[in-house]
Design a protein around this motif. Structure first.
Motif, PDB file in Angstrom:
ATOM      1  N   MET A   1       0.830  -1.184   0.000  1.00  0.00           N
ATOM      2  CA  MET A   1       0.000   0.000   0.000  1.00  0.00           C
ATOM      3  C   MET A   1       0.876   1.250   0.000  1.00  0.00           C
ATOM      4  SD  MET A   1      -3.070   0.802  -0.154  1.00  0.00           S
ATOM      5  CE  MET A   1      -4.559   1.335   0.529  1.00  0.00           C
ATOM      6  N   HIS A   2       1.956   1.206   0.753  1.00  0.00           N
ATOM      7  CA  HIS A   2       2.857   2.360   0.797  1.00  0.00           C
ATOM      8  C   HIS A   2       3.482   2.636  -0.572  1.00  0.00           C
ATOM      9  CE1 HIS A   2       2.544   2.954   5.072  1.00  0.00           C
ATOM     10  NE2 HIS A   2       2.709   1.662   5.264  1.00  0.00           N
ATOM     11  N   ARG A   3       3.817   1.562  -1.291  1.00  0.00           N
ATOM     12  CA  ARG A   3       4.361   1.741  -2.638  1.00  0.00           C
ATOM     13  C   ARG A   3       3.338   2.393  -3.566  1.00  0.00           C
ATOM     14  NH1 ARG A   3       6.714  -4.016  -4.112  1.00  0.00           N
ATOM     15  NH2 ARG A   3       4.524  -4.323  -3.790  1.00  0.00           N
ATOM     16  N   LEU A   4       2.085   1.975  -3.453  1.00  0.00           N
ATOM     17  CA  LEU A   4       1.037   2.570  -4.288  1.00  0.00           C
ATOM     18  C   LEU A   4       0.852   4.045  -3.968  1.00  0.00           C
ATOM     19  CD1 LEU A   4      -1.658  -0.261  -4.238  1.00  0.00           C
ATOM     20  CD2 LEU A   4      -0.217   0.426  -6.161  1.00  0.00           C
ATOM     21  N   ILE A   5       0.888   4.368  -2.692  1.00  0.00           N
ATOM     22  CA  ILE A   5       0.730   5.769  -2.280  1.00  0.00           C
ATOM     23  C   ILE A   5       1.895   6.604  -2.792  1.00  0.00           C
ATOM     24  CG2 ILE A   5       0.718   7.332  -0.284  1.00  0.00           C
ATOM     25  CD1 ILE A   5      -0.857   5.084   1.200  1.00  0.00           C
ATOM     26  N   GLU A   6       3.116   6.108  -2.635  1.00  0.00           N
ATOM     27  CA  GLU A   6       4.288   6.838  -3.120  1.00  0.00           C
ATOM     28  C   GLU A   6       4.250   7.016  -4.633  1.00  0.00           C
ATOM     29  OE1 GLU A   6       7.651   4.662  -1.694  1.00  0.00           O
ATOM     30  OE2 GLU A   6       7.255   5.200   0.398  1.00  0.00           O
TER      31      GLU A   6
ATOM     32  N   PHE B   1       1.564   7.130  -6.532  1.00  0.00           N
ATOM     33  CA  PHE B   1       0.529   8.125  -6.814  1.00  0.00           C
ATOM     34  C   PHE B   1       1.051   9.532  -6.533  1.00  0.00           C
ATOM     35  CE2 PHE B   1      -2.714  10.929  -5.029  1.00  0.00           C
ATOM     36  CZ  PHE B   1      -3.537  11.065  -6.140  1.00  0.00           C
ATOM     37  N   GLN B   2       1.733   9.708  -5.424  1.00  0.00           N
ATOM     38  CA  GLN B   2       2.213  11.039  -5.048  1.00  0.00           C
ATOM     39  C   GLN B   2       3.246  11.585  -6.025  1.00  0.00           C
ATOM     40  OE1 GLN B   2       3.313  10.308  -0.958  1.00  0.00           O
ATOM     41  NE2 GLN B   2       1.339  11.076  -0.222  1.00  0.00           N
ATOM     42  N   ARG B   3       3.989  10.720  -6.686  1.00  0.00           N
ATOM     43  CA  ARG B   3       4.954  11.186  -7.697  1.00  0.00           C
ATOM     44  C   ARG B   3       4.255  11.791  -8.904  1.00  0.00           C
ATOM     45  NH1 ARG B   3       7.913   6.320  -6.426  1.00  0.00           N
ATOM     46  NH2 ARG B   3       6.955   5.311  -8.228  1.00  0.00           N
ATOM     47  N   HIS B   4       3.036  11.348  -9.191  1.00  0.00           N
ATOM     48  CA  HIS B   4       2.302  11.812 -10.367  1.00  0.00           C
ATOM     49  C   HIS B   4       1.216  12.826 -10.047  1.00  0.00           C
ATOM     50  CE1 HIS B   4       4.265   8.918 -12.939  1.00  0.00           C
ATOM     51  NE2 HIS B   4       4.077   8.017 -12.006  1.00  0.00           N
TER      52      HIS B   4
END
Length: 73
Positions: A1-6, A8-11
């Motif tokens: 989940m943390h990878r998905l959040i990170e 998303f935040q990059r884009h």
């Protein structure tokens, strides 16, 4: 989940960028305001390829739900 959040935040655009896009859209009297190119593309895809879009969103929703449920345990 943390990878998905990170990821998303990059884009994702910043709240300030989104607010500026909304204000520009309001001043231009636009009915629909896109805050970024990926949102505009997603809306175009949804309109032009509705069945495929619905299948993709159903799949992604199920995947995200499973990931979220695993993280809540």
């Amino acid at each position: 989940m943390h990878r998905l959040i990170e990821r998303f935040q990059r884009h994702a655009v910043t709240p300030e960028q989104a607010a500026e896009a909304i204000i520009r859209g309001m001043r231009s009297r636009r009915h629909i305001v896109y805050t970024s190119r990926d949102i505009a593309f997603g809306h175009w895809w949804q309109r032009k390829f509705a069945p495929a879009y619905n299948v993709a969103m159903t799949y992604l929703n199920r995947r995200f739900t499973k990931v979220a449920e695993r993280n809540l345990r």
